[in-house]
Structures are given as C-alpha cells and as structure tokens.
Design a protein around this motif. Structure first.
Motif, mmCIF file in Angstrom:
data_model
loop_
_atom_site.group_PDB
_atom_site.id
_atom_site.type_symbol
_atom_site.label_atom_id
_atom_site.label_comp_id
_atom_site.label_asym_id
_atom_site.label_seq_id
_atom_site.Cartn_x
_atom_site.Cartn_y
_atom_site.Cartn_z
ATOM 1 N N GLN A 155 28.311 -5.406 -23.328
ATOM 2 C CA GLN A 155 29.035 -4.649 -22.307
ATOM 3 C C GLN A 155 30.547 -4.874 -22.460
ATOM 4 O OE1 GLN A 155 27.098 -3.058 -19.727
ATOM 5 N NE2 GLN A 155 25.236 -3.640 -20.779
ATOM 6 N N GLU A 178 18.084 -3.332 -25.871
ATOM 7 C CA GLU A 178 17.592 -4.364 -24.963
ATOM 8 C C GLU A 178 16.272 -4.952 -25.433
ATOM 9 O OE1 GLU A 178 17.612 -3.636 -20.777
ATOM 10 O OE2 GLU A 178 19.466 -2.491 -20.918
ATOM 11 N N ASP A 179 15.425 -4.136 -26.028
ATOM 12 C CA ASP A 179 14.131 -4.597 -26.497
ATOM 13 C C ASP A 179 14.038 -4.339 -27.991
ATOM 14 O OD1 ASP A 179 11.621 -5.725 -26.250
ATOM 15 O OD2 ASP A 179 10.639 -3.796 -25.883
ATOM 16 N N LYS A 237 13.936 -12.749 -29.284
ATOM 17 C CA LYS A 237 14.123 -11.877 -28.123
ATOM 18 C C LYS A 237 15.181 -12.445 -27.170
ATOM 19 C CE LYS A 237 9.793 -9.528 -28.576
ATOM 20 N NZ LYS A 237 8.559 -9.064 -28.039
ATOM 21 N N ALA A 266 22.936 -8.589 -26.333
ATOM 22 C CA ALA A 266 22.953 -7.281 -25.661
ATOM 23 C C ALA A 266 23.707 -7.364 -24.336
ATOM 24 C CB ALA A 266 21.527 -6.771 -25.437
ATOM 25 N N ALA A 267 23.536 -8.461 -23.610
ATOM 26 C CA ALA A 267 24.244 -8.635 -22.338
ATOM 27 C C ALA A 267 25.752 -8.721 -22.563
ATOM 28 C CB ALA A 267 23.746 -9.886 -21.617
ATOM 29 N N ASN A 304 18.520 -11.727 -28.796
ATOM 30 C CA ASN A 304 18.809 -10.302 -28.628
ATOM 31 C C ASN A 304 19.316 -10.013 -27.223
ATOM 32 O OD1 ASN A 304 18.540 -7.465 -29.717
ATOM 33 N ND2 ASN A 304 17.299 -7.331 -27.867
ATOM 34 N N SER A 305 18.645 -10.570 -26.210
ATOM 35 C CA SER A 305 19.060 -10.350 -24.817
ATOM 36 C C SER A 305 20.459 -10.887 -24.554
ATOM 37 C CB SER A 305 18.071 -11.023 -23.855
ATOM 38 O OG SER A 305 16.806 -10.439 -23.974
#
Length: 172
Positions: free
Chosen positions: A65, A117-118, A54, A61-62, A57-58
C-alpha cells in the motif's frame, strides 16, 4: 536487490533461498531482505513451508500500500536423508540441476510474493543423485551477458567439465 540464505533446519533438512526485490537499489534490497529473514525465522522456528510463504506474502502485500514491495522467492529445501530437493519458486529464475549426463531445469510460473493477497504454491519435488549440482540464480546472472542467448547458462553447464562446485562458480 538480491538476498540469499543457506542454513540447516532442525528436521535434518537444509534450506537455500534466493530473493530478488523488484526494482533496484536500497528499496529492492529491503523487500528481498524482509522475505529472506522472515523465511529463515519461520522455518527455523518450525513453521511449515506453505504457512511461511503465505505469511511472507501477506506481510509484503500489506506493505505494498505504501511502497511497491514485492520480491521473487526461490526456495530449495534439501532433504539430506531422502536425497530429495523440494523447490518452491515465485517468479524466480530457472534452477538448474547438473549431473554427469544431463541438465534438469525447474521453472517458475508463479507471481512474486507480495503482489496478490493470496498466492498459489506449487512445490516441485526432485530426486537427487550423488554428485548432482544445484545452480540457483537471479536475473542478474542470466542477463549478465548481452551478446549471448538467455539460455547461456544451460549451454555452459552442458559443456563444462567439472564437478567441483567452487570451480564451477568461478567459471560462471
């Protein structure tokens, strides 16, 4: 864009992981390398596997952008004392377990890390037997032969007569 790791964890388990960054070239390699390096650092520091994934992934994902930064993640954690394989796959190619009589397959139904995000984790725990061979691969291997079906690896594994891992790798 592929990056891999093999390392012993402090709890007597062994980690093998493969990541394929989306796209090609240096940018794809960058996302797969981030995923694998983070996984290694987190797991060897004692973080649980679900927390580690997780966090990876975060992070991806950040960064999405700015860049399309996501990657497949194929994780195999071998418990050498219990004789089990915990497999966590996010958009990874099939993992094959070959023994003397059959081929077992572990398939991924999840999205790559870094897209949402999740993410959902669905670990698969498989009992291993003495002499089992685990084959993890990326799409580069599966799609390396244009004139053969996508399941060429499964057919190959069913027909090959060796339990020598290095010989098997050389034949592939």
């Amino acid at each position: 864009g592929d990056t891999s790791i093999q390392t012993k964890l402090e709890d007597g388990k062994y980690l093998i992981a493969l990541s394929d960054g989306m796209g090609s070239g240096p940018e794809a390699r960058k996302s797969s390398k981030i995923a694998i390096k983070m996984l290694e650092r987190l797991l060897t520091s004692g973080f649980k596997k679900d927390t580690s994934i997780k966090l990876i992934n975060s992070t991806l994902a950040a960064n999405m952008q700015e860049d399309d930064m996501y990657a497949t993640l194929d994780i195999a954690i071998l418990d050498l004392y219990e004789g089990t394989l915990t497999s966590i796959q996010n958009a990874a190619c099939t993992t094959y377990i070959k023994n003397k009589t059959n081929i077992r397959k572990i398939d991924s139904k999840e999205l790559p890390v870094g897209i949402l995000e999740d993410i959902e984790l669905n670990p698969v725990i498989t009992k291993l037997n003495d002499g089992d061979i685990i084959l993890m691969c990326s799409d580069g291997l599966l799609e390396s032969k244009e004139d053969i079906s996508k399941d060429w690896i499964e057919t190959f594994l069913k027909n090959v007569n060796t339990n020598n891992v290095q010989k098997l790798a050389d034949l592939i």
